[in-house]
Structure formats: structure tokens, C-alpha cells
Design an enzyme around this catalytic site. Structure first.
Site, PDB file in Angstrom:
ATOM      1  N   TYR A 213      46.008  22.142  24.941  1.00 54.03           N
ATOM      2  CA  TYR A 213      45.760  23.282  26.039  1.00 54.03           C
ATOM      3  C   TYR A 213      46.657  23.081  27.111  1.00 54.03           C
ATOM      4  O   TYR A 213      46.618  22.109  27.758  1.00 54.03           O
ATOM      5  CB  TYR A 213      44.132  23.093  26.299  1.00 54.03           C
ATOM      6  CG  TYR A 213      43.744  24.215  27.138  1.00 54.03           C
ATOM      7  CD1 TYR A 213      43.313  25.449  26.438  1.00 54.03           C
ATOM      8  CD2 TYR A 213      43.583  24.247  28.398  1.00 54.03           C
ATOM      9  CE1 TYR A 213      42.857  26.682  27.159  1.00 54.03           C
ATOM     10  CE2 TYR A 213      42.951  25.513  29.085  1.00 54.03           C
ATOM     11  CZ  TYR A 213      42.865  26.625  28.272  1.00 54.03           C
ATOM     12  OH  TYR A 213      42.374  27.713  29.092  1.00 54.03           O
ATOM     13  N   GLY A 214      47.036  24.202  28.024  1.00 59.00           N
ATOM     14  CA  GLY A 214      47.474  24.480  29.118  1.00 59.00           C
ATOM     15  C   GLY A 214      48.542  23.221  29.473  1.00 59.00           C
ATOM     16  O   GLY A 214      49.421  22.788  28.763  1.00 59.00           O
ATOM     17  N   GLY A 215      48.314  22.666  30.691  1.00 60.31           N
ATOM     18  CA  GLY A 215      49.057  21.771  31.276  1.00 60.31           C
ATOM     19  C   GLY A 215      49.560  20.484  30.619  1.00 60.31           C
ATOM     20  O   GLY A 215      50.153  19.680  30.635  1.00 60.31           O
ATOM     21  N   HIS A 242      53.243  21.883  44.211  1.00 62.43           N
ATOM     22  CA  HIS A 242      52.124  22.567  43.391  1.00 62.43           C
ATOM     23  C   HIS A 242      51.908  23.830  44.307  1.00 62.43           C
ATOM     24  O   HIS A 242      50.743  23.917  45.217  1.00 62.43           O
ATOM     25  CB  HIS A 242      50.992  21.816  43.119  1.00 62.43           C
ATOM     26  CG  HIS A 242      49.864  22.673  42.467  1.00 62.43           C
ATOM     27  ND1 HIS A 242      48.721  22.014  42.361  1.00 62.43           N
ATOM     28  CD2 HIS A 242      50.118  23.421  41.486  1.00 62.43           C
ATOM     29  CE1 HIS A 242      47.897  22.985  41.596  1.00 62.43           C
ATOM     30  NE2 HIS A 242      48.618  23.622  41.005  1.00 62.43           N
ATOM     31  N   SER A 264      44.075  23.136  41.946  1.00 62.84           N
ATOM     32  CA  SER A 264      43.862  23.853  40.753  1.00 62.84           C
ATOM     33  C   SER A 264      42.637  24.753  41.092  1.00 62.84           C
ATOM     34  O   SER A 264      41.587  24.447  41.572  1.00 62.84           O
ATOM     35  CB  SER A 264      43.849  23.132  39.583  1.00 62.84           C
ATOM     36  OG  SER A 264      44.812  22.129  39.374  1.00 62.84           O
ATOM     37  N   ALA A 265      42.684  26.075  40.416  1.00 58.90           N
ATOM     38  CA  ALA A 265      41.530  27.107  40.579  1.00 58.90           C
ATOM     39  C   ALA A 265      41.112  27.250  42.123  1.00 58.90           C
ATOM     40  O   ALA A 265      39.750  27.527  42.480  1.00 58.90           O
ATOM     41  CB  ALA A 265      40.486  26.617  39.698  1.00 58.90           C
ATOM     42  N   LYS A 268      45.825  30.266  44.346  1.00 59.09           N
ATOM     43  CA  LYS A 268      47.090  30.647  44.607  1.00 59.09           C
ATOM     44  C   LYS A 268      47.589  31.791  43.802  1.00 59.09           C
ATOM     45  O   LYS A 268      48.221  32.395  44.378  1.00 59.09           O
ATOM     46  CB  LYS A 268      48.016  29.151  43.850  1.00 59.09           C
ATOM     47  CG  LYS A 268      47.967  27.912  44.658  1.00 59.09           C
ATOM     48  CD  LYS A 268      48.613  26.711  44.080  1.00 59.09           C
ATOM     49  CE  LYS A 268      48.335  26.568  42.841  1.00 59.09           C
ATOM     50  NZ  LYS A 268      46.885  26.097  42.504  1.00 59.09           N
ATOM     51  N   ASN A 270      45.856  34.414  43.173  1.00 58.13           N
ATOM     52  CA  ASN A 270      45.415  35.122  43.845  1.00 58.13           C
ATOM     53  C   ASN A 270      45.819  35.854  45.054  1.00 58.13           C
ATOM     54  O   ASN A 270      46.397  36.774  45.416  1.00 58.13           O
ATOM     55  CB  ASN A 270      43.827  35.199  44.546  1.00 58.13           C
ATOM     56  CG  ASN A 270      42.788  35.613  42.889  1.00 58.13           C
ATOM     57  OD1 ASN A 270      42.243  36.644  42.910  1.00 58.13           O
ATOM     58  ND2 ASN A 270      42.721  34.525  42.144  1.00 58.13           N
ATOM     59  N   ARG A 411      39.121  24.104  48.946  1.00 59.56           N
ATOM     60  CA  ARG A 411      37.861  24.494  48.848  1.00 59.56           C
ATOM     61  C   ARG A 411      36.669  23.623  49.694  1.00 59.56           C
ATOM     62  O   ARG A 411      36.557  22.301  49.248  1.00 59.56           O
ATOM     63  CB  ARG A 411      37.249  24.491  47.438  1.00 59.56           C
ATOM     64  CG  ARG A 411      37.359  25.719  46.594  1.00 59.56           C
ATOM     65  CD  ARG A 411      36.724  25.460  45.270  1.00 59.56           C
ATOM     66  NE  ARG A 411      37.407  26.669  44.397  1.00 59.56           N
ATOM     67  CZ  ARG A 411      36.790  27.744  43.887  1.00 59.56           C
ATOM     68  NH1 ARG A 411      35.823  28.031  44.603  1.00 59.56           N
ATOM     69  NH2 ARG A 411      37.593  28.443  43.253  1.00 59.56           N
ATOM     70  N   GLU A 508      41.299  40.222  51.572  1.00 61.12           N
ATOM     71  CA  GLU A 508      41.285  40.074  52.987  1.00 61.12           C
ATOM     72  C   GLU A 508      42.134  38.774  53.585  1.00 61.12           C
ATOM     73  O   GLU A 508      42.385  38.804  54.845  1.00 61.12           O
ATOM     74  CB  GLU A 508      39.804  40.063  53.405  1.00 61.12           C
ATOM     75  CG  GLU A 508      38.905  41.194  53.018  1.00 61.12           C
ATOM     76  CD  GLU A 508      39.415  42.430  53.216  1.00 61.12           C
ATOM     77  OE1 GLU A 508      40.202  42.718  54.345  1.00 61.12           O
ATOM     78  OE2 GLU A 508      38.612  43.565  52.804  1.00 61.12           O
ATOM     79  N   ASN A 509      42.416  37.937  52.700  1.00 65.66           N
ATOM     80  CA  ASN A 509      43.261  36.949  53.223  1.00 65.66           C
ATOM     81  C   ASN A 509      44.610  37.409  53.805  1.00 65.66           C
ATOM     82  O   ASN A 509      45.338  36.755  54.429  1.00 65.66           O
ATOM     83  CB  ASN A 509      43.542  35.826  52.092  1.00 65.66           C
ATOM     84  CG  ASN A 509      42.128  35.357  51.689  1.00 65.66           C
ATOM     85  OD1 ASN A 509      41.454  35.174  52.509  1.00 65.66           O
ATOM     86  ND2 ASN A 509      42.070  35.041  50.309  1.00 65.66           N
TER      87      ASN A 509
HETATM   88  P1  GTP Z   1      45.672  27.010  39.020  1.00 66.07           P
HETATM   89  O1  GTP Z   1      46.134  28.111  38.224  1.00 66.07           O
HETATM   90  O2  GTP Z   1      44.559  26.248  38.401  1.00 66.07           O
HETATM   91  O3  GTP Z   1      46.511  26.182  39.841  1.00 66.07           O
HETATM   92  O4  GTP Z   1      44.678  27.819  40.048  1.00 66.07           O
HETATM   93  P2  GTP Z   1      44.976  28.868  41.193  1.00 66.07           P
HETATM   94  O5  GTP Z   1      45.242  28.121  42.574  1.00 66.07           O
HETATM   95  O6  GTP Z   1      46.087  29.744  41.091  1.00 66.07           O
HETATM   96  O7  GTP Z   1      43.717  29.669  41.557  1.00 66.07           O
HETATM   97  P3  GTP Z   1      43.254  31.533  41.402  1.00 66.07           P
HETATM   98  O8  GTP Z   1      44.120  32.265  42.174  1.00 66.07           O
HETATM   99  O9  GTP Z   1      43.414  31.479  39.907  1.00 66.07           O
HETATM  100  O10 GTP Z   1      41.754  31.222  41.670  1.00 66.07           O
HETATM  101  C1  GTP Z   1      40.844  30.294  41.057  1.00 66.07           C
HETATM  102  C2  GTP Z   1      39.296  31.077  41.142  1.00 66.07           C
HETATM  103  O11 GTP Z   1      39.128  31.159  42.685  1.00 66.07           O
HETATM  104  C3  GTP Z   1      39.363  32.344  40.813  1.00 66.07           C
HETATM  105  O12 GTP Z   1      37.948  32.331  40.114  1.00 66.07           O
HETATM  106  C4  GTP Z   1      39.260  33.214  41.795  1.00 66.07           C
HETATM  107  O13 GTP Z   1      38.260  34.393  41.711  1.00 66.07           O
HETATM  108  C5  GTP Z   1      38.699  32.386  42.980  1.00 66.07           C
HETATM  109  N1  GTP Z   1      39.279  32.987  44.508  1.00 66.07           N
HETATM  110  C6  GTP Z   1      40.375  33.071  44.469  1.00 66.07           C
HETATM  111  N2  GTP Z   1      40.856  33.637  45.876  1.00 66.07           N
HETATM  112  C7  GTP Z   1      39.505  33.395  46.547  1.00 66.07           C
HETATM  113  C8  GTP Z   1      39.189  33.590  47.879  1.00 66.07           C
HETATM  114  O14 GTP Z   1      39.752  34.293  48.553  1.00 66.07           O
HETATM  115  N3  GTP Z   1      37.806  33.720  47.984  1.00 66.07           N
HETATM  116  C9  GTP Z   1      36.932  33.150  46.938  1.00 66.07           C
HETATM  117  N4  GTP Z   1      35.758  32.968  47.491  1.00 66.07           N
HETATM  118  N5  GTP Z   1      37.232  32.759  45.713  1.00 66.07           N
HETATM  119  C10 GTP Z   1      38.833  32.991  45.371  1.00 66.07           C
HETATM  120  C1  SPV Z   2      46.260  23.733  37.099  1.00 64.02           C
HETATM  121  O1  SPV Z   2      45.386  23.196  36.483  1.00 64.02           O
HETATM  122  O2  SPV Z   2      46.763  23.487  38.327  1.00 64.02           O
HETATM  123  C2  SPV Z   2      46.993  24.641  36.370  1.00 64.02           C
HETATM  124  C3  SPV Z   2      46.701  25.013  35.024  1.00 64.02           C
HETATM  125  O3  SPV Z   2      47.669  25.501  36.859  1.00 64.02           O
HETATM  126  S1  SPV Z   2      47.523  23.619  33.855  1.00 64.02           S
HETATM  127  O4  SPV Z   2      48.468  24.415  33.483  1.00 64.02           O
HETATM  128  O5  SPV Z   2      46.565  23.617  32.832  1.00 64.02           O
HETATM  129  O6  SPV Z   2      47.592  22.322  34.769  1.00 64.02           O
HETATM  130 MN    MN Z   3      47.928  25.022  39.084  1.00 61.21          MN
END
Ligand code: GTP
Ligand code: SPV
Ligand code: MN
Length: 597
Positions: A213-215, A242, A264-265, A268, A270, A411, A508-509
Site C-alpha cells: 500500500y501507498g508510501g 513534504h 499527512s492528510a 496539501k 486541497n 491540525r 476559503e483558504n
Molecule cells: P497526504 O496525501 O496524506 O500527504 O495528505 P494532504 O496533506 O494532501 O491532505 P488532503 O488535502 O488530502 O486533505 C486531507 C483531509 O483533510 C481531507 O479529508 C480533506 O477533506 C481535509 N481538509 C483539507 N483541507 C481542509 C480545510 O481547509 N479544512 C478542513 N476542515 N478540512 C480540510
Molecule cells: C502521506 O501519508 O503523506 C501520503 C500518502 O502522501 S503515502 O504515499 O502513503 O505516504
Molecule cells: Mn503526503
């Protein structure tokens, strides 16, 4: 087994490494990848035939698949940095002696590909031939990995052309750790409960075992482009981060590029492709996860996105939150661990109103109203970056784009305000070092737990994090404040007492991006406060958002008592780095303590 390398490469070191791995892993056959469309198609056909991929009815050339329920995210507790000296891995990484680890790995990999095909994937992280790019070779026994690598990296013969007969490459060996006996079919998602994601930063090699899976398995991403590349960047004076990369153009036609590091999550993807609702402004996406930055001749940091695709979090992605992502995944996309609709499309929480019936990521029947979440919280799409409607034409620019601002964020339900700016590069480095964030489903662990995640690199730094702080300070010392990017800190995730986000976030960001842009052009002044430079009232435009006065105040509040507690926590945390903690960070901590007292 004889492998015919004739029309593939004459790179002696590469050939001898592949032969060594064939002898070790004992595959049934070897496939040397060329990166062609036909190869991608044949890989998908194979996965469909095996029953791993389900073709989607409404998205051209797209597939649904589900992993084993035990193999759904990065495994940080099974990730190792095996530097010669333990100190070089630092207190934030798992370390093992390289010799001892090699012994473990050689036993695990012995015969691990029996009954399976070994695929050899040449790929370039970064545009072909760019001085910022790096070639990797991934050997894997997973056709799912091959299909994903076709999307995520620039893959195939062209990468071999770059290294010709003797050029540098990063070898990475990956196995799902599930050998097959004669005639045995094995599980649809092969994996092993014993997992090892191992990096040898001095040798610059990667060994990954047990996860598909993934990374853990797509070795170009976190293993090469962050853990190995960060160690290389330390030695060579550049940055492997990152971070997303985006371009912003104002109504006057001025264009600036920003990078942002969120764990992560944490948003970014978005932010990287945000659909600006600011009249006259334009935002373009260069990358959504990783940035490599080097100084250009102009003394400014220039960034490339080493990847070629997005491996994005599905849940929460919708036409409201991220319309550009929804448009990107309309075709040529692999969906992993989302839910499958009865008419063979995909669904996840937040996409739309739930259908009456679904097949969950665990392949179970689901009816509306059930408590279970039909898509895994770390379910993802693998999709070509260039399909993004706002993909920047600079994605393939070998020189990268000049960076005007670097944004850190995590977060944090409280404490951290919506946005502020660092006083200097050194203070900005300190802000990166101080980053904490609540854990998400992107890694195995306790979701919601607050942890230190400096620079959003905690799971990805290939060396001692204290030295990494020092490296950032050294990079800054190579240029001058007027040429270095400004550094910002944001928090989209403040909550009220009832646990609701007080900032609408998502599109809105862009209002916050606009302020950072205006700061980088010098259009607006800022207020000097104890923790950083704050927007003057009205400079972050809240019009039309109907935020109460109380919320507006809370978004920018500095809770001194809470900051004093934060400083105490940071003191304790920084002590874990012992003599690796640079003086610049110590000085900034002392300054902060004085300013808030
Ligand atoms: P990785 O791929 O794991 O590195 O994640 P990422 O940093 O790219 O995060 P991503 O943009 O995929 O967002 C992860 C989660 O955060 C999703 O469920 C989004 O819906 C939520 N999210 C993103 N931006 C915002 C925001 O401005 N506000 C809130 N409340 N949630 C957000
Ligand atoms: C992260 O976890 O920061 C990701 C997903 O971008 S993964 O490729 O699984 O590391
Ligand atoms: Mn990532």
C-alpha cells in the site's frame, strides 16, 4: 534464470544488482518495464483478470480495488533509517545497525518472489534530465505497484537513458512477502503481517517488505523522494520537503509561487489545486505532496515537484471542497479502498449524498443508515497530475519555479491562529521545528492524538531531525532575507467548544493565500505580535463569510497561558535532540519565551 538486458540497458552496476536480486528473490519470471501505454494497459488487464481491479463504468480507463484490511496505510513503527551511526538517524527515527538489518532482510527476501513475476521499474523523480531530478529503479513483485508507478512517476526507458551506462540511480527492492507454491493462486491483495520499510541513507538504497500500500510500496514517493533525498540534500546543500507547490497570479498579472508543508492528510492536495473564488486571481498547481528546492543563479530557491501523479485522500473530496480534484479523477485513475456503487462507480464520505446501497472497501454489502464507513478513511485515488484542470505549465520545467513563500501548518484544535508570518528565515525555521499536529488515518496509529511533527517531516526525514533543523539554518545562510522565501504559519483546523471547525477552510483558504501574496509583494503591512507578524484588521478579507465577531477574534487570538504551556512542551521536546539541536533554534525558543512572558 537468464534475463535479456540487450534492448533495455547496458548499465553494468544496474545489471549486476538486478541479477543479484533475481538470485535472492527467486521469481518465476522477470519483466523489464518500458513505461509504455501498452504496458500500463496490460498491467491493468492482468489485474482485472485476476479480480484485483474492477473496471469502472463511468470513468474511462479507471479501476476500483481494495487492499487487505491489515494493509491500509504507512507503517511508521516498521520504518527504519539504517545509517552507519545510530546518532545519524536521530531520536525521531527507528534505527538498526545496517549490517544486522541486512541480515534480517536477506533472510526475508530469500525466495520471497517464488511463483511471482519480478517487475523492474526505471523511473525519474523530476523532469527527465533536470539537474534537480533523480533516477530510481524499483524492483517489485506487485503488478498493482507497477500500474501505480506508471501514474505517479515519470517511468520507463527515458529514465534509463538518463543514467546510460554508468549514471547514479537509487535501487529499491520491494516485495509483498507472499511467495506462491506451484499452482497456488494466493490472495487478491498479497501482503505479509511482518513488515519492514528500510532505508540505507549512506548507501542510498531502499528495501521494503510485506506491504503493497501507498508510501510503503510506491518507493519513489516517501522512501526515495523524502527519506533518501533528504539525506542527499543535506550532503549537497538543497532541500527535499513534504510540501505542495502552487502558483498564484494577481489581477495585475504578477505571479508568485508558494510551498506548503502540512502533515499527512492535513490539506496539501486541497490547497495545491484550490479553485480560487477571488475575482481576477489565478491559482495553478505544480505539486501536491513533495518539493525539491535548490538555489538558482538568482540566489532564490527554485522548486520542482519530483512526482508525476497525485496519490490523494478520497474522503472529504467533493465538488464543494475540491472541484479540481474531482475533475482530475474523471478518467485514467486507480481508486483504492473507496466504496463501490452498484452501477460500478466510486463513493466516499463527503462526496455526495450516500447511495442506498454500496460495496464497502472490505467488500461487504452496505445499506444507507449503517454505522460503518463504506470507504476507508485513508482510501485514495492515484491520478495523473497533468489531468488537473489547473495543472501548471511549469510542471515539466527542469529549472523549477522560484519560491516566494513557505507555509507551515498542522491540525490544531486550539492555540495556533489562522495565519501569521515569521520575523526571519531563522524564526521561520523555528516555526517549522515547532509544528505539531493531530494524527490522521494516513499512518497506522491513534487518530486525533497531538504529536510533534516538525516540518511535517517526522515520518519522512532520512537523518537526525536536529541536524535537519541545522541544515535549514545553513541553507538560509547561503542567501539573504530579501531573496529567501517568507515563512508563514497557518491553521485551518481551530474548533469551538462543541468540536466544530470555526474556519470554513477549503476554497476559503484562498483568502489567506491572498494575504501571503500581498505580504510577499510588500503591498500590505503587518502587526508585530509576540508569536509573529499578523494581518492588519481587514487585510484577510472575511466578507461574505458571516463569521461572528467572536469567531473573527478567536481566529487571530493569542492565548498567552496556552503558549506558555506550549513553550514548556517544546523545551522538553527539543531536549531529546541533545547536542544536535542547533543554537538558532535554542535562541528562537528563548526569544519566544521572553516575548510571551
Ligand atoms: P497526504 O496525501 O496524506 O500527504 O495528505 P494532504 O496533506 O494532501 O491532505 P488532503 O488535502 O488530502 O486533505 C486531507 C483531509 O483533510 C481531507 O479529508 C480533506 O477533506 C481535509 N481538509 C483539507 N483541507 C481542509 C480545510 O481547509 N479544512 C478542513 N476542515 N478540512 C480540510
Ligand atoms: C502521506 O501519508 O503523506 C501520503 C500518502 O502522501 S503515502 O504515499 O502513503 O505516504
Ligand atoms: Mn503526503
Amino acid at each position: 534464470m537468464d534475463v535479456d538486458f540487450k534492448n533495455w540497458t547496458n548499465h553494468a552496476k544496474l545489471i549486476s544488482w538486478i541479477k543479484e536480486m533475481v538470485a535472492l528473490c527467486g521469481p518465476k519470471e522477470v519483466h523489464l518495464c518500458d513505461g509504455s501505454e501498452e504496458e500500463y494497459k496490460s498491467m491493468c488487464d492482468l489485474l482485472v483478470k485476476e479480480g484485483v481491479f474492477v473496471p469502472l463504468a463511468k470513468r474511462e480507463n479507471s479501476f476500483w480495488c481494495a487492499s487487505d484490511p491489515s494493509d491500509v496505510a504507512r507503517v511508521e513503527d516498521r520504518t527504519f533509517i539504517c545509517s552507519e551511526k545510530e546518532k545519524d538517524a536521530g531520536p525521531t527515527n527507528h534505527w538498526e545497525d545496517p549490517k544486522k538489518m541486512k541480515e534480517i532482510l536477506l533472510k526475508l527476501f530469500d525466495g520471497c518472489m517464488q511463483g511471482r513475476t519480478m517487475y523492474v521499474i526505471p523511473y525519474s523523480m523530476g523532469p527527465y534530465g533536470s539537474s534537480l531530478s533523480l533516477v530510481g529503479i524499483e524492483i517489485t513483485d506487485s503488478p498493482y505497484v507497477v500500474a501505480n508507478m506508471h501514474i505517479m512517476a515519470r517511468m520507463g526507458k527515458k529514465a534509463l537513458d538518463v543514467i546510460q551506462s554508468d549514471g547514479e540511480f537509487v535501487p529499491g527492492i520491494h516485495s509483498v512477502g507472499c511467495p506462491l507454491k506451484e499452482g497456488e493462486k494466493g490472495p487478491l491483495w498479497p501482503c505479509n503481517e511482518n513488515k519492514y520499510i528500510v532505508h540505507f541513507p549512506e548507501e542510498r538504497s531502499i528495501w521494503s517488505y510485506g506491504s503493497g500500500y501507498g508510501g510503503n510500496a510506491l518507493l519513489g514517493k516517501k522512501c526515495l523522494a523524502l527519506r533518501i533525498a533528504s539525506a542527499k540534500a543535506r550532503d549537497e546543500g538543497w532541500l527535499a520537503e513534504h510540501m505542495l507547490i502552487l502558483g498564484i497570479t494577481n489581477p495585475e498579472g504578477e505571479k508568485k509561487y508558494f510551498c506548503a508543508a502540512f502533515p499527512s492528510a492535513c490539506g496539501k492536495t486541497n490547497l495545491a489545486m484550490i479553485d480560487a473564488e477571488l475575482p481576477g486571481w489565478k491559482i495553478e498547481c505544480v505539486g501536491d505532496d513533495i518539493a525539491w528546492m535548490k538555489f538558482g543563479k538568482d540566489g532564490r530557491l527554485h522548486a520542482i515537484n519530483p512526482e508525476n501523479g497525485f496519490f490523494g485522500v478520497a474522503p472529504g473530496t467533493s465538488m464543494d471542497s475540491n472541484p479540481n480534484a474531482i475533475k482530475t479523477i474523471a478518467k485514467n485513475t486507480i481508486f483504492t479502498n473507496v466504496a463501490l456503487t452498484d452501477d460500478k462507480d466510486v463513493w466516499w464520505e463527503g462526496l455526495s449524498e450516500a447511495p442506498e446501497h454500496l460495496t464497502t472497501w472490505k467488500k461487504e454489502s452496505w445499506t444507507k443508515g449503517s454505522d460503518e464507513k463504506p470507504a476507508h478513511p485513508n482510501s485514495r485515488f492515484t491520478t495523473p497530475a497533468k489531468q488537473c484542470p489547473v495543472a501548471s505549465s511549469e510542471m515539466d520545467n527542469p529549472d523549477g519555479v522560484p519560491i516566494s513563500g513557505i507555509i507551515f501548518g498542522g491540525r490544531r484544535a486550539s492555540l495556533e491562529p489562522l495565519v501569521y508570518e515569521a520575523f526571519s528565515w531563522q524564526h521561520g525555521t523555528f516555526l517549522g521545528a515547532c509544528l505539531s499536529s493531530e494524527m490522521t488515518a494516513a499512518a497506522k496509529g491513534t487518530v486525533g492524538k497531538l504529536r510533534h511533527d516538525p516540518f511535517a517531516m517526522l515520518p519522512f526525514c532520512g537523518y537526525n531531525m536536529g541536524d535537519y533543523f541545522g541544515h535549514w539554518l545553513d541553507v538560509g545562510a547561503k542567501s539573504t532575507e530579501d531573496k529567501l522565501p517568507k515563512v508563514f504559519h497557518v491553521n485551518w483546523f481551530q474548533k469551538d467548544e462543541s468540536g466544530k471547525f470555526i474556519w470554513p477552510g477549503f476554497l476559503e483558504n484562498a483568502r489567506v493565500l491572498k494575504w501571503m501574496f500581498d505580504r510577499s509583494t510588500g503591498k500590505v503591512e503587518a502587526d508585530k505580535k509576540s508569536i509573529g507578524l499578523f494581518p492588519k484588521k481587514g487585510d484577510v478579507d472575511f466578507s461574505g463569510l458571516s463569521l461572528s465577531d467572536e469567531v473573527q477574534e478567536k481566529l487571530f487570538a493569542i492565548d498567552t497561558a496556552a503558549w506558555k504551556k506550549e513553550v514548556e512542551g517544546l523545551k522538553e521536546y527539543f531536549e531529546t535532540f541533545k547536542d544536535s539541536l542547533p543554537d538558532g533554534i535554542k535562541a528562537e525558543l528563548k526569544n519566544l519565551e521572553e516575548r510571551i512572558s
